[in-house]
Motif scaffolding. Structure first.
Motif, PDB file in Angstrom:
ATOM      1  N   VAL A  53      -8.700   6.769   0.006  1.00 34.52           N
ATOM      2  CA  VAL A  53      -8.688   6.566   1.268  1.00 34.52           C
ATOM      3  C   VAL A  53      -9.067   7.991   2.108  1.00 34.52           C
ATOM      4  N   LYS A  54      -8.467   8.917   1.504  1.00 30.82           N
ATOM      5  CA  LYS A  54      -8.775  10.114   2.250  1.00 30.82           C
ATOM      6  C   LYS A  54     -10.269  10.640   2.219  1.00 30.82           C
ATOM      7  N   ALA A  55     -10.816  10.123   1.351  1.00 30.82           N
ATOM      8  CA  ALA A  55     -12.405  10.544   1.022  1.00 30.82           C
ATOM      9  C   ALA A  55     -13.342   9.220   1.878  1.00 30.82           C
ATOM     10  N   GLY A  56     -12.504   8.370   2.358  1.00 33.41           N
ATOM     11  CA  GLY A  56     -13.080   7.247   2.935  1.00 33.41           C
ATOM     12  C   GLY A  56     -13.830   6.137   1.908  1.00 33.41           C
ATOM     13  N   LYS A  57     -13.392   6.175   0.807  1.00 34.53           N
ATOM     14  CA  LYS A  57     -13.944   5.193  -0.067  1.00 34.53           C
ATOM     15  C   LYS A  57     -13.137   3.915  -0.476  1.00 34.53           C
ATOM     16  N   LEU A  58     -13.580   3.006  -0.968  1.00 34.84           N
ATOM     17  CA  LEU A  58     -12.838   1.891  -1.290  1.00 34.84           C
ATOM     18  C   LEU A  58     -12.026   2.034  -2.802  1.00 34.84           C
ATOM     19  N   CYS A  59     -11.021   1.514  -2.753  1.00 36.08           N
ATOM     20  CA  CYS A  59     -10.298   1.433  -4.044  1.00 36.08           C
ATOM     21  C   CYS A  59      -9.802   0.195  -4.279  1.00 36.08           C
ATOM     22  N   ILE A  60     -10.437  -0.415  -5.577  1.00 36.95           N
ATOM     23  CA  ILE A  60      -9.821  -1.892  -5.833  1.00 36.95           C
ATOM     24  C   ILE A  60      -9.006  -1.881  -7.138  1.00 36.95           C
ATOM     25  N   LYS A  61      -7.917  -2.414  -7.272  1.00 36.34           N
ATOM     26  CA  LYS A  61      -7.118  -2.532  -8.339  1.00 36.34           C
ATOM     27  C   LYS A  61      -7.728  -3.534  -9.360  1.00 36.34           C
TER      28      LYS A  61
END
Length: 141
Positions: free
Chosen positions: A9-17
């Motif tokens: 989130v800090k880098a502006g990227k998507l994180c999917i579980k």
């Protein structure tokens, strides 16, 4: 929030579980899943196609492929962030005087969890409010 998600989130990227179930046994090239594919802790050799790779690198590629597949299929829906309701108060509900409004020795009535009322008195220095309940005595700052 997990550390990986925080960094994304800090880098502006998507994180999917993604479920990591059998990622260490699945081949990143052909998709063949078998326990014998994992030769040792660090070695991966696919029994179907012969693909050889580091086991962690292969599992990382499998997880990335699963994430892309989930994203492209439309199965990923971002969660809405929940807001904490501590600071929201109904206008018609009166809880009691604010700590700064109370004077030493004044009786204070406040609403605790479970809609039970408690009574107490303010200290002389007005830093603590003492609330006495039937079972215990608690101090709130």
């Amino acid at each position: 929030m997990p550390f990986t998600q925080y960094k994304a989130v800090k880098a502006g990227k998507l994180c999917i579980k993604i479920t990591p179930y059998q990622t260490s046994q699945e081949c990143a090239e052909c998709g063949h899943i078998h326990p014998d594919n994992r030769v040792s802790q660090s070695a991966f050799v696919c029994q179907a196609c012969g693909h050889q790779d580091n086991a962690d690198h292969n599992a990382g590629r499998v997880i990335a492929r699963r994430g892309v597949r989930l994203l492209l299929s439309g199965g990923y829906l971002p969660k809405e962030s929940k807001r904490c309701g501590i600071f929201r108060r109904k206008a018609d509900e009166e809880i009691g005087p604010v700590r700064s409004e109370s004077t030493p020795g004044e009786s204070i009535v406040s609403r605790e969890a479970g809609n039970s009322l408690t009574q107490g008195t303010a200290n002389q220095d007005n830093l603590f409010v003492r609330r006495e309940t039937s079972a215990t005595t608690a101090f709130a700052v």
